[in-house]
Scaffold this active site. Sequence first.
Site, PDB file in Angstrom:
ATOM      1  N   GLN A 161      -8.106  -7.559 -10.677  1.00 26.71           N
ATOM      2  CA  GLN A 161      -8.852  -6.395 -10.180  1.00 26.71           C
ATOM      3  C   GLN A 161      -8.460  -5.132 -10.959  1.00 26.71           C
ATOM      4  O   GLN A 161      -9.308  -4.346 -11.368  1.00 26.71           O
ATOM      5  CB  GLN A 161      -8.568  -6.205  -8.691  1.00 26.71           C
ATOM      6  CG  GLN A 161      -9.034  -4.875  -8.123  1.00 26.71           C
ATOM      7  CD  GLN A 161      -8.897  -4.806  -6.625  1.00 26.71           C
ATOM      8  OE1 GLN A 161      -9.747  -5.323  -5.916  1.00 26.71           O
ATOM      9  NE2 GLN A 161      -7.838  -4.170  -6.128  1.00 26.71           N
ATOM     10  N   HIS A 165       0.843  -1.202   0.000  1.00 30.33           N
ATOM     11  CA  HIS A 165       0.000   0.000   0.000  1.00 30.33           C
ATOM     12  C   HIS A 165       0.881   1.256   0.000  1.00 30.33           C
ATOM     13  O   HIS A 165       0.589   2.226  -0.690  1.00 30.33           O
ATOM     14  CB  HIS A 165      -0.863   0.062   1.270  1.00 30.33           C
ATOM     15  CG  HIS A 165      -1.870  -1.038   1.386  1.00 30.33           C
ATOM     16  ND1 HIS A 165      -1.785  -2.023   2.342  1.00 30.33           N
ATOM     17  CD2 HIS A 165      -2.991  -1.302   0.674  1.00 30.33           C
ATOM     18  CE1 HIS A 165      -2.806  -2.835   2.224  1.00 30.33           C
ATOM     19  NE2 HIS A 165      -3.554  -2.438   1.227  1.00 30.33           N
ATOM     20  N   GLU A 218      -0.432  -4.471  -8.691  1.00 27.14           N
ATOM     21  CA  GLU A 218      -0.519  -5.583  -9.645  1.00 27.14           C
ATOM     22  C   GLU A 218      -0.650  -6.940  -8.964  1.00 27.14           C
ATOM     23  O   GLU A 218      -0.800  -7.942  -9.642  1.00 27.14           O
ATOM     24  CB  GLU A 218       0.705  -5.583 -10.566  1.00 27.14           C
ATOM     25  CG  GLU A 218       0.666  -4.449 -11.559  1.00 27.14           C
ATOM     26  CD  GLU A 218       1.779  -4.506 -12.585  1.00 27.14           C
ATOM     27  OE1 GLU A 218       2.748  -5.272 -12.364  1.00 27.14           O
ATOM     28  OE2 GLU A 218       1.686  -3.759 -13.581  1.00 27.14           O
ATOM     29  N   SER A 269      -2.395  -7.892   3.145  1.00 28.91           N
ATOM     30  CA  SER A 269      -2.913  -7.695   4.504  1.00 28.91           C
ATOM     31  C   SER A 269      -3.171  -9.047   5.165  1.00 28.91           C
ATOM     32  O   SER A 269      -3.079  -9.182   6.384  1.00 28.91           O
ATOM     33  CB  SER A 269      -4.204  -6.887   4.458  1.00 28.91           C
ATOM     34  OG  SER A 269      -3.963  -5.669   3.813  1.00 28.91           O
TER      35      SER A 269
END
Length: 274
Positions: free
Chosen positions: A146, A30, A141, A179
Amino acid sequence: MKLCRRASELAGFQGTVGFVPTMGALHEGHLSLVKKCRETCDTAVVSIFVNPTQFNDPKDLANYPRTEEADLALLDAAGVDFVFAPSVEEVYPTPDTRVFDFGGLDRVMEGEHRPGHFNGVGQVVSRLFEIVKPDRAFFGEKDFQQLAIIRYMVAQLGLPIEIVGCPIVRDADGLARSSRNTLLSPEHRAAAPHIYAVLSDAATSLRGRVSVAEAKRIIAERIDANPLLETEYVEIASASTLQPVSEWGAARGDLRCFVAVHAGDIRLIDNVAI
Ligand code: PAF
């Protein structure tokens, strides 16, 4: 840094607005998106929202890591201007019943194995885009499918937003940052880098030597050779259309290998150019 719980508090943006949507539990992956956003935009906005509509498994939603205090400290240190951390009601004042057509991009791999997942991603990302109105939005990526689906959606809806894809960030041992990694038991965390070890070797050693079907079988067999890992799927697909191929020469060589692997109760995904 301003923390906003309501859409109406997101005011006073200046110049180009960059946006990094997240579900929190922030890690280096992130932060690489935030860094790119900070470097290339005048105003940096990050959202933290665990979107219920993209979870096809209620247990996965309940267990998803939530670390808001630590996330806010990281974002403040990264020079973010606005954090949008809304409630479910703020994002969805009424239930979102929209059904998206992603032109088949959502019918393979993650879409096939997590029914409804990408429709939920489409709902939340389009809603967040409507609220934040960014000029540029940043996606990793690691979630390659997504990223392709969001590019498609933005083109389909004619939104004036540049979608920026950013490379996968890995731990020193090769495990793609996620995560969900924090939920791995110590044994499964130790086993998980085996996934990338197999993929990176396959990326250089299998293409053209064995058939695509045989390559997929070999990759699954090598991953599953570790008793703590269990492959859900291995796919070799065009990086642009995401459609699985059966010949190496297909898709003008623009191929990637995608995997989903269970490490105990935790489901990990990864992909490499092949
Ligand atoms: O990639 C994610 O973390 C999520 O799917 C996203 C894009 C923030 C939407 O909830």
